[in-house]
Design a protein around this motif. Structure first.
Motif, PDB file in Angstrom:
ATOM      1  N   GLY A 158       0.794  -1.216   0.000  1.00 40.99           N
ATOM      2  CA  GLY A 158       0.000   0.000   0.000  1.00 40.99           C
ATOM      3  C   GLY A 158       0.829   1.271   0.000  1.00 40.99           C
ATOM      4  O   GLY A 158       0.277   2.362   0.075  1.00 40.99           O
ATOM      5  N   GLN A 159       2.160   1.119  -0.086  1.00 37.05           N
ATOM      6  CA  GLN A 159       3.092   2.247  -0.055  1.00 37.05           C
ATOM      7  C   GLN A 159       2.810   3.139   1.147  1.00 37.05           C
ATOM      8  O   GLN A 159       2.800   4.371   1.048  1.00 37.05           O
ATOM      9  CB  GLN A 159       3.018   3.054  -1.353  1.00 37.05           C
ATOM     10  N   ASP A 160       2.596   2.511   2.281  1.00 43.57           N
ATOM     11  CA  ASP A 160       2.335   3.222   3.533  1.00 43.57           C
ATOM     12  C   ASP A 160       3.683   3.588   4.162  1.00 43.57           C
ATOM     13  O   ASP A 160       4.242   2.842   4.978  1.00 43.57           O
ATOM     14  CB  ASP A 160       1.510   2.338   4.469  1.00 43.57           C
ATOM     15  N   VAL A 161       4.218   4.746   3.782  1.00 43.19           N
ATOM     16  CA  VAL A 161       5.576   5.141   4.146  1.00 43.19           C
ATOM     17  C   VAL A 161       5.814   5.150   5.657  1.00 43.19           C
ATOM     18  O   VAL A 161       6.792   4.570   6.143  1.00 43.19           O
ATOM     19  CB  VAL A 161       5.916   6.519   3.540  1.00 43.19           C
ATOM     20  N   PRO A 162       4.962   5.779   6.481  1.00 44.72           N
ATOM     21  CA  PRO A 162       5.244   5.813   7.924  1.00 44.72           C
ATOM     22  C   PRO A 162       5.319   4.426   8.554  1.00 44.72           C
ATOM     23  O   PRO A 162       6.179   4.173   9.405  1.00 44.72           O
ATOM     24  CB  PRO A 162       4.067   6.616   8.487  1.00 44.72           C
ATOM     25  N   VAL A 163       4.444   3.513   8.147  1.00 46.09           N
ATOM     26  CA  VAL A 163       4.451   2.169   8.730  1.00 46.09           C
ATOM     27  C   VAL A 163       5.714   1.410   8.327  1.00 46.09           C
ATOM     28  O   VAL A 163       6.360   0.767   9.167  1.00 46.09           O
ATOM     29  CB  VAL A 163       3.193   1.386   8.300  1.00 46.09           C
ATOM     30  N   VAL A 164       6.077   1.479   7.053  1.00 47.64           N
ATOM     31  CA  VAL A 164       7.276   0.776   6.592  1.00 47.64           C
ATOM     32  C   VAL A 164       8.509   1.304   7.311  1.00 47.64           C
ATOM     33  O   VAL A 164       9.374   0.531   7.747  1.00 47.64           O
ATOM     34  CB  VAL A 164       7.434   0.918   5.066  1.00 47.64           C
ATOM     35  N   GLN A 165       8.603   2.619   7.449  1.00 51.54           N
ATOM     36  CA  GLN A 165       9.756   3.190   8.131  1.00 51.54           C
ATOM     37  C   GLN A 165       9.822   2.758   9.589  1.00 51.54           C
ATOM     38  O   GLN A 165      10.902   2.460  10.112  1.00 51.54           O
ATOM     39  CB  GLN A 165       9.707   4.714   8.025  1.00 51.54           C
ATOM     40  N   ALA A 166       8.687   2.703  10.258  1.00 48.47           N
ATOM     41  CA  ALA A 166       8.674   2.268  11.656  1.00 48.47           C
ATOM     42  C   ALA A 166       9.140   0.825  11.782  1.00 48.47           C
ATOM     43  O   ALA A 166       9.953   0.496  12.658  1.00 48.47           O
ATOM     44  CB  ALA A 166       7.266   2.426  12.233  1.00 48.47           C
ATOM     45  N   VAL A 167       8.659  -0.048  10.906  1.00 47.48           N
ATOM     46  CA  VAL A 167       9.048  -1.459  10.960  1.00 47.48           C
ATOM     47  C   VAL A 167      10.537  -1.626  10.667  1.00 47.48           C
ATOM     48  O   VAL A 167      11.239  -2.387  11.343  1.00 47.48           O
ATOM     49  CB  VAL A 167       8.210  -2.283   9.960  1.00 47.48           C
ATOM     50  N   ILE A 168      11.041  -0.892   9.656  1.00 47.40           N
ATOM     51  CA  ILE A 168      12.457  -0.991   9.308  1.00 47.40           C
ATOM     52  C   ILE A 168      13.335  -0.499  10.456  1.00 47.40           C
ATOM     53  O   ILE A 168      14.359  -1.123  10.785  1.00 47.40           O
ATOM     54  CB  ILE A 168      12.753  -0.173   8.029  1.00 47.40           C
TER      55      ILE A 168
END
Length: 316
Positions: free
Chosen positions: A274-284
């Protein structure tokens, strides 16, 4: 020693910053638009919306600002453990992560425990057995474990132990039985790599002069391996252990998807789609933080297993 620890801590901060920055850049150069993906997932015809309506949606999540402004603003918020709102689920990233993180932590701890038991046990047995055919067979098993894809192992375990035997559930996160199959799936590659390194290290250690001296003193093979050989042979494996824990955390994306576990891995997979930038960054950032923390602990353990490391740190 303090200077050494300060240097390692600075490196850890650099790794976290690099992980955050690279993730931000990659997600922002993708051709798709997260707002468009979010509206399409909700059944909204984007072509029917006016430019003002689209701009209002972008402004709501701060996507109308210049890229550098977005980057530094979100980086400052991330330093305060605030990753903003999810673009696809319209809730805070912190609540999403806090709901999913316990499941992934349990899975990771179980898999790390299993690959330590399997890896060390296999290496110990392969080095202790003196019958050559059995030793060769045990020494070849790690190569088989490494070559098997994680998703294939997971599907095979589901077919045998969930569908055929019915011993464990094929999906879900309820109860201890639900973590057995994904834990074994996640532990297999790590245990194979650990065993492979430890077998080779134990083989080299058995050729050292102090092992010959221990034999001359009449110590049994079991006592020599337990008291002398294993401690020195564990140093290369300890280095690998830090990498394997990080590998286990990142590989949870595949395992949680295969077993439909409601964890960080599955959340990351959904956020990337979903290209959900904030979530991906938090997980990374969470995965990178676990990786650097484990490697820092491994570096500290070196001084207990090999006093020469602590001496070198004091000299430098």
């Amino acid at each position: 020693m303090l200077r050494y620890l300060a240097g390692r801590f600075a490196q850890a901060l650099l790794v976290l910053w690099a992980a955050y920055t690279v993730t931000f850049v990659i997600l922002h150069v993708l051709p798709s638009d997260p707002i468009t993906l979010q509206l399409a997932a909700g059944g909204v015809d984007v072509s029917q919306l006016t430019p003002d309506q689209l701009h209002s949606m972008e402004a709501r999540y701060g996507l109308d600002e210049p890229v550098l402004t977005q980057y530094f603003g979100r980086l400052w918020d991330a330093l305060h453990l605030n990753f903003g709102m999810s673009l696809t689920q319209n809730v805070s990233v912190g609540s999403l992560v806090s709901d999913r993180l316990p499941s992934t932590i349990v899975l990771t701890l179980v898999s790390v425990g299993l690959f330590l038991v399997f890896g060390v046990g296999l290496a110990y047995l392969a080095s202790y057995v003196q019958w050559r055919p059995a030793r060769v067979l045990l020494s070849r098993l790690p190569a088989v474990g490494i070559s098997l894809p994680t998703f294939f192992v997971g599907l095979l375990l589901i077919q045998v132990f969930a569908f055929s035997l019915g011993w464990f559930p094929a999906r879900g996160t309820e109860g201890w039985r639900s973590v057995v199959l994904p834990g074994v799936t996640l532990a297999l590659p790590g245990s194979a790599m650990l065993a492979q390194v430890l077998i080779r290290s134990l083989g080299d250690t058995w050729q050292e002069p102090y092992i010959v001296t221990a034999r001359a003193k009449g110590l049994s093979r079991w006592a020599i391996q337990l008291r002398h050989a294993f401690r020195n042979a564990a140093l290369p494996a300890l280095t690998l252990l830090g990498v394997l824990v990080g590998y286990t955390v990142t590989n949870a994306v595949v395992v949680e998807t295969v077993f439909s576990r409601n964890g960080i891995g599955q959340l990351a997979q959904q956020a990337v789609l979903g290209q959900d930038v904030p979530v991906v960054q938090a997980v990374i950032v969470i995965a990178a933080a676990i990786f650097v923390a484990v490697n820092l602990v491994v570096d500290l353990l070196y001084s207990f297993l090999d006093p020469r490391v602590a001496h070198t740190a004091r000299v430098t």
